[in-house]
Write a protein that holds these residues in place. Sequence first.
Motif, PDB file in Angstrom:
ATOM      1  N   ALA A 118      38.283  85.858   4.369  1.00 60.35           N
ATOM      2  CA  ALA A 118      37.982  87.172   4.128  1.00 60.35           C
ATOM      3  C   ALA A 118      37.166  88.170   5.281  1.00 60.35           C
ATOM      4  N   VAL A 166      45.112  87.695   7.709  1.00 58.70           N
ATOM      5  CA  VAL A 166      44.619  88.239   6.002  1.00 58.70           C
ATOM      6  C   VAL A 166      43.920  89.842   6.479  1.00 58.70           C
ATOM      7  N   TYR A 175      44.656  90.975   1.850  1.00 61.45           N
ATOM      8  CA  TYR A 175      43.018  89.742   0.831  1.00 61.45           C
ATOM      9  C   TYR A 175      43.801  88.863   2.184  1.00 61.45           C
ATOM     10  N   PHE A 188      42.313  83.630  -3.829  1.00 60.51           N
ATOM     11  CA  PHE A 188      42.238  85.511  -3.621  1.00 60.51           C
ATOM     12  C   PHE A 188      41.693  85.929  -3.128  1.00 60.51           C
ATOM     13  N   LEU A 217      38.585  89.213  -1.431  1.00 66.52           N
ATOM     14  CA  LEU A 217      38.841  90.064  -0.624  1.00 66.52           C
ATOM     15  C   LEU A 217      37.563  90.867  -0.796  1.00 66.52           C
ATOM     16  N   SER A 267      35.734  85.943  -5.050  1.00 66.35           N
ATOM     17  CA  SER A 267      37.169  85.534  -5.087  1.00 66.35           C
ATOM     18  C   SER A 267      37.754  84.799  -6.306  1.00 66.35           C
ATOM     19  N   LEU A 276      45.866  89.203  -8.343  1.00 62.97           N
ATOM     20  CA  LEU A 276      45.355  89.487  -7.309  1.00 62.97           C
ATOM     21  C   LEU A 276      45.418  91.313  -7.289  1.00 62.97           C
ATOM     22  N   ARG A 324      41.851  92.953  -7.207  1.00 58.89           N
ATOM     23  CA  ARG A 324      41.601  94.773  -6.434  1.00 58.89           C
ATOM     24  C   ARG A 324      41.233  95.435  -7.066  1.00 58.89           C
ATOM     25  N   CYS A 364      36.924  94.723  -7.114  1.00 61.31           N
ATOM     26  CA  CYS A 364      37.090  95.291  -6.260  1.00 61.31           C
ATOM     27  C   CYS A 364      36.546  96.453  -6.013  1.00 61.31           C
TER      28      CYS A 364
END
Length: 261
Positions: free
Chosen positions: A150, A191, A196, A210, A212, A227, A244, A248, A251
């Motif tokens: 990422a 990515v 992501y 995952f 981000l 992550s 995910l 998000r 994030c």
Amino acid sequence: MAEVQHIKVPPRGSPSVSRAAAILNLMATRPGGWSLTQIASALGLAKSSTLTIMTSLEAAGLVARADNYYELDVGVLTPAGGFLKGVDIVSLFKRRIATSPLLKNEIAHLAVLGGRDVIYISRHIGRSPLPVTAQVGDRFPASITAVGAALLAQMPDDEVVALFQGAGEFPQWTSRSTPDLEALLAKVHHVREIGYAVDDGETHPNVFAFGLVVHRVGNFVQDVAISTSLSRDPLDAEHRDKALSELRTICAALEMGNDML
């Protein structure tokens, strides 16, 4: 004592500062004492110049010497502590993960890019650690981690090439680990396309993660990545997609410094 790993001294900037930084990074790779010969050999330096640097680091309280062996001293915590004190994102990360109904029982990390590695600055352990779980301060290869991919995807291709060209063999922790620069570039391109990063068994066969990026928050002068790690066995698509989506949301909250999103 474990075999001494070889580390390259950064080629740019002040040679003495670069060597001192390389020595500290080398000593952080494993606990225990380091002899002057081991340090000089690992970095390809003359023992005389290495001794001069070690004397300065000892005077600064960054290393301590006992019985002709050097260890990191408590002074190394001062700059690290100052860094973390100014990072509100760490406490916000912990709160958001801990209060997420979906992710509070998972494993999550916050990391920054340090050369060809990622350095973990915070973690949340909501259940028993997976086979490969980084602790705060650990360095993992950026090429095989979700947070690493990422963060590397934020860099232009030429910078990624410059960073990894001449690095030698890529770390192969599993049969799925990214094997070379060509594969790494393909990964960062993907990515950028999907927004992501994924570690699908690259650090361990049973780990899926995952990654981000949280862009330049607060006092940070570089991006950080967040992550969440899940077990690959079993891992259904619905749980993966929900994780995910929640990551998000967290994030976005971290980017805004907002505890209410």
